[in-house]
Scaffold this active site. Sequence first.
Site: not given
Length: 400
Positions: A109, A197
């Site tokens: 992530y 992101e």
Amino acid sequence: MDIHEYQAKEILSGFGVETPSGALAYSPEQAAYRARELGGERWVVKAQVHAGGRGKAGGVKLCDSEAEIYDACEGLFGKKLVTHQTGPEGKGVYRVYVESTVQIAREIYLGFVLDRSSQRVMIVASSEGGMEIEEISIEKPDTIVRSTVEPAVGLQEFQAREIAFKLGLEPGQVQAMVRTLQGCYAAFSELDATMVEINPLVVTSDSKIVALDAKMSFDDNALFRHPQVAELRDKSQEDPRESRAADRGLSYVGLDGNIGCIVNGAGLAMATMDTIKLAGGEPANFLDIGGGASPERVAKAFRLVTSDSNVQAILVNIFAGINRCDWVAEGVVLALKEMNLDIPVVVRLAGTNVEAGQKILAQSGLPIIRAGTLMEAAERAVAAWQSDIGQSAKTLGAAI
Ligand code: GDP
Ligand code: MN
């Protein structure tokens, strides 16, 4: 402003971030054709909507043939994709992105956000890719690596290397990770983003670092200096009420209730909505007219708020500092005269030129309900709305 995954990937790849080869399509036929152009035997078809959580909602499909791509697209185009981020109404799918698949060895992530308390860009990373960051922070908080960037010098190599090591990357993968982190940081700061992101960022079986997904949001107030970003706006993904307001330079937030709110300033908007709720009502929206609003601007605000068919009463709450109550009153009168509104309108004015404003409302001959305090205004708006609803139910009853 949000953009699509394929657009974010194109931007990031311009900053040196590796992405899978992919192509955009506007129809099932085009998607199948694009897959043939890309070559290979396996593809992933991804619905382009401004929301995450597409995988779980059926918006990301692995396909092994052109026929499968065609079928996957038939199930996506023109439909509303409902994910946990779209709200129950979902978002329309009008574009899909077809990508060659990659061999995934690890999922990571990676996020870049503005951290208000340190007033810095913060990098948030975790070795647990694929999961949402909210889940990671509850289930695997120890895996989260945070690092803030000193704006005067930007993201330094040693800092990027430290993140790579903390994520447990192998020495041979560190340099590619440093390039990815620096590319994302450069895109973030040069383009005035508010969020980048990549989830998941993957390590491939041949040790490449590839952005499998990408999300970017930009600061609306800085779009004027990035026309190439501003033109990526896709209104099909926005609340039509909010984009209409943005086009007119007004900030508008759509909600689910019945009382439309016209206010000045976000803080007063919050207080107004709380007070409406306290009085037993539900706000339908709030529209911020900003400072120094002319009568024409106030009238424009009225037209926007009433174009929402859920609005059954209006509460105008202005605390005028830079604004002028007489201009606001003129705007209300102007709008009401031209619009023939048949819903109750409550106006509470305070501050600069309040006496002149009250006089204009009183002398207008219009059925405007006036109020002195905010509580009074909210109670009157809710009471007027309730009796108005009662009235229309009665009229309806009589008609039947
Ligand atoms: P999101 O659900 O909206 O965040 O969409 P993602 O782009 O993250 O896709 C969801 C999931 O699909 C990912 O977490 C991956 O597991 C999977 N996926 C996406 N692209 C590929 C690919 O190229 N190969 C493989 N094997 N899986 C993929
Ligand atoms: Mn994702």
